[in-house]
Design a protein around this motif. Structure first.
Motif, PDB file in Angstrom:
ATOM      1  N   GLU A  56       1.000  -1.230  -0.071  1.00 19.40           N
ATOM      2  CA  GLU A  56      -0.021   0.103   0.044  1.00 19.40           C
ATOM      3  C   GLU A  56       0.855   1.252   0.088  1.00 19.40           C
ATOM      4  O   GLU A  56       0.467   2.279  -0.567  1.00 19.40           O
ATOM      5  CB  GLU A  56      -0.842   0.046   1.180  1.00 19.40           C
ATOM      6  CG  GLU A  56      -1.930   0.855   1.175  1.00 19.40           C
ATOM      7  CD  GLU A  56      -2.842   0.885   2.425  1.00 19.40           C
ATOM      8  OE1 GLU A  56      -3.559   1.831   2.886  1.00 19.40           O
ATOM      9  OE2 GLU A  56      -2.475  -0.143   3.306  1.00 19.40           O
ATOM     10  N   HIS A  57       1.975   1.168   0.478  1.00 17.91           N
ATOM     11  CA  HIS A  57       2.699   2.306   0.796  1.00 17.91           C
ATOM     12  C   HIS A  57       3.986   2.505  -0.137  1.00 17.91           C
ATOM     13  O   HIS A  57       5.121   2.931   0.098  1.00 17.91           O
ATOM     14  CB  HIS A  57       3.300   2.860   2.197  1.00 17.91           C
ATOM     15  CG  HIS A  57       2.018   2.340   3.241  1.00 17.91           C
ATOM     16  ND1 HIS A  57       0.883   3.589   3.169  1.00 17.91           N
ATOM     17  CD2 HIS A  57       1.574   1.453   3.996  1.00 17.91           C
ATOM     18  CE1 HIS A  57       0.135   3.025   4.103  1.00 17.91           C
ATOM     19  NE2 HIS A  57       0.303   1.782   4.557  1.00 17.91           N
ATOM     20  N   ASP A  87       6.662   5.214   5.783  1.00 11.70           N
ATOM     21  CA  ASP A  87       5.503   6.310   5.721  1.00 11.70           C
ATOM     22  C   ASP A  87       4.693   6.169   7.020  1.00 11.70           C
ATOM     23  O   ASP A  87       4.632   5.198   7.674  1.00 11.70           O
ATOM     24  CB  ASP A  87       4.448   5.654   4.691  1.00 11.70           C
ATOM     25  CG  ASP A  87       3.407   6.729   4.163  1.00 11.70           C
ATOM     26  OD1 ASP A  87       3.492   7.189   3.234  1.00 11.70           O
ATOM     27  OD2 ASP A  87       2.451   6.913   5.007  1.00 11.70           O
ATOM     28  N   VAL A  88       3.928   7.454   7.445  1.00 16.79           N
ATOM     29  CA  VAL A  88       3.386   7.572   8.815  1.00 16.79           C
ATOM     30  C   VAL A  88       2.096   6.447   8.787  1.00 16.79           C
ATOM     31  O   VAL A  88       2.037   6.015   9.862  1.00 16.79           O
ATOM     32  CB  VAL A  88       2.702   8.960   9.038  1.00 16.79           C
ATOM     33  CG1 VAL A  88       3.906   9.871   9.235  1.00 16.79           C
ATOM     34  CG2 VAL A  88       1.842   9.202   7.749  1.00 16.79           C
ATOM     35  N   ALA A  89       1.757   6.030   7.641  1.00 14.58           N
ATOM     36  CA  ALA A  89       0.619   5.065   7.695  1.00 14.58           C
ATOM     37  C   ALA A  89       1.015   3.660   7.557  1.00 14.58           C
ATOM     38  O   ALA A  89       0.305   2.829   7.425  1.00 14.58           O
ATOM     39  CB  ALA A  89      -0.457   5.341   6.502  1.00 14.58           C
ATOM     40  N   ASN A  90       2.369   3.303   7.360  1.00 15.25           N
ATOM     41  CA  ASN A  90       2.739   1.993   7.184  1.00 15.25           C
ATOM     42  C   ASN A  90       3.062   1.358   8.413  1.00 15.25           C
ATOM     43  O   ASN A  90       4.034   1.171   8.905  1.00 15.25           O
ATOM     44  CB  ASN A  90       4.062   2.228   6.413  1.00 15.25           C
ATOM     45  CG  ASN A  90       4.538   0.782   5.584  1.00 15.25           C
ATOM     46  OD1 ASN A  90       4.066  -0.325   6.317  1.00 15.25           O
ATOM     47  ND2 ASN A  90       5.278   0.767   4.864  1.00 15.25           N
ATOM     48  N   THR A  91       2.157   0.825   8.955  1.00 19.61           N
ATOM     49  CA  THR A  91       1.977   0.039  10.328  1.00 19.61           C
ATOM     50  C   THR A  91       3.029  -0.917  10.492  1.00 19.61           C
ATOM     51  O   THR A  91       3.673  -1.070  11.268  1.00 19.61           O
ATOM     52  CB  THR A  91       0.717  -0.031  10.813  1.00 19.61           C
ATOM     53  OG1 THR A  91      -0.249   1.027  11.026  1.00 19.61           O
ATOM     54  CG2 THR A  91       0.655  -0.799  12.142  1.00 19.61           C
ATOM     55  N   HIS A 125       3.294  12.593   1.037  1.00 18.35           N
ATOM     56  CA  HIS A 125       2.976  11.879   2.111  1.00 18.35           C
ATOM     57  C   HIS A 125       4.156  12.052   3.164  1.00 18.35           C
ATOM     58  O   HIS A 125       5.451  11.856   2.802  1.00 18.35           O
ATOM     59  CB  HIS A 125       3.188  10.177   1.713  1.00 18.35           C
ATOM     60  CG  HIS A 125       2.257   9.836   0.794  1.00 18.35           C
ATOM     61  ND1 HIS A 125       0.848   9.530   1.217  1.00 18.35           N
ATOM     62  CD2 HIS A 125       2.245   9.923  -0.713  1.00 18.35           C
ATOM     63  CE1 HIS A 125       0.223   8.951   0.208  1.00 18.35           C
ATOM     64  NE2 HIS A 125       0.980   9.404  -0.735  1.00 18.35           N
TER      65      HIS A 125
END
Ligand SMILES: CC(C)(COP(=O)(O)OP(=O)(O)OC[C@H]1O[C@@H](n2cnc3c(N)ncnc32)[C@H](O)[C@@H]1OP(=O)(O)O)[C@@H](O)C(=O)NCCC(=O)NCCS
Length: 170
Positions: free
Chosen positions: A29-30, A124-128, A156
């Motif tokens: 996704e990232h 990425d901040v959203a890449n958990t 991003h």
């Protein structure tokens, strides 16, 4: 438990990577930055040079991804360089600890075989998954790089992490 190892790239790995990086679903996704040229050579893939390299990740002997690193400089190049590391595990091989183990092996390899003091990584901040993996390996979160990465039509925020030579585990 899966036996994770790193080894130099072989020509037979390249179609696996071309496929793995060739679509948003496979890339992650990232990690989708658009298409790359197919049939890249080992040299084009950046396999093992003085400014960086790439190794194939195997799990019980199967090709399951790759790790890579490249040189970054924060001041005079001779004294202020570090490695930046990244990795990609095939979508169907994730969530079994392979990413964490590969990153442990890579940081160990770089501290053992180069004089690097600092290894850094950007997520990425959203890449958990990536952020949890880096924390688990022992990286320290240092801050947010605002609007640093252009991907899929917008900017991003990225989080920067580091692991220092005297912080590495056993
Ligand atoms: C990031 C990546 C390498 C992780 O690989 P992996 O083999 O799935 O990682 P692991 O199984 O070792 O899991 C690492 C941590 O992420 C968590 N995690 C993995 N997938 C997750 C998901 N989809 N959602 C939430 N957490 C997830 C795991 O639970 C584990 O955290 P924990 O130890 O705190 O429980 C993999 O997802 C990947 O290749 N992604 C695409 C490329 C990428 O984003 N690379 C990183 C940027 S350079």
């Amino acid at each position: 438990m899966v036996n994770v190892a790193l080894r130099p790239l072989e020509a037979a790995d390249l179609p696996v990577f071309d496929h793995a990086y060739g679509s948003p679903d496979a890339s992650g996704e990232h990690q989708w930055f658009g298409f790359s040229p197919p049939g890249r050579s080992l040299a084009e893939m950046g396999a093992l040079g003085p400014r960086g390299g790439r190794l194939t990740v195997t799990a019980d002997g199967r090709v399951v991804g790759s790790v890579f690193w490249f040189r970054r400089e924060w001041g005079p190049p001779d004294t202020s360089w570090c490695w930046e590391v990244a990795l990609h595990i095939l979508a169907e091989e994730r969530r079994r600890g392979v990413g964490t183990r590969s990153m442990i092996l890579l940081t160990r390899y770089l501290f053992d075989h180069t004089l690097a003091w600092r290894v850094q990584a950007i997520a990425d901040v959203a890449n958990t998954p990536s952020r949890r993996m880096l924390t688990r390996v022992g990286f320290t979160e240092e801050g947010v790089l605002r609007a640093a990465q252009w991907r899929e039509g917008r900017r991003h925020d990225q989080v920067i992490y580091s692991l220092l030579r005297d912080e590495r585990g056993p």
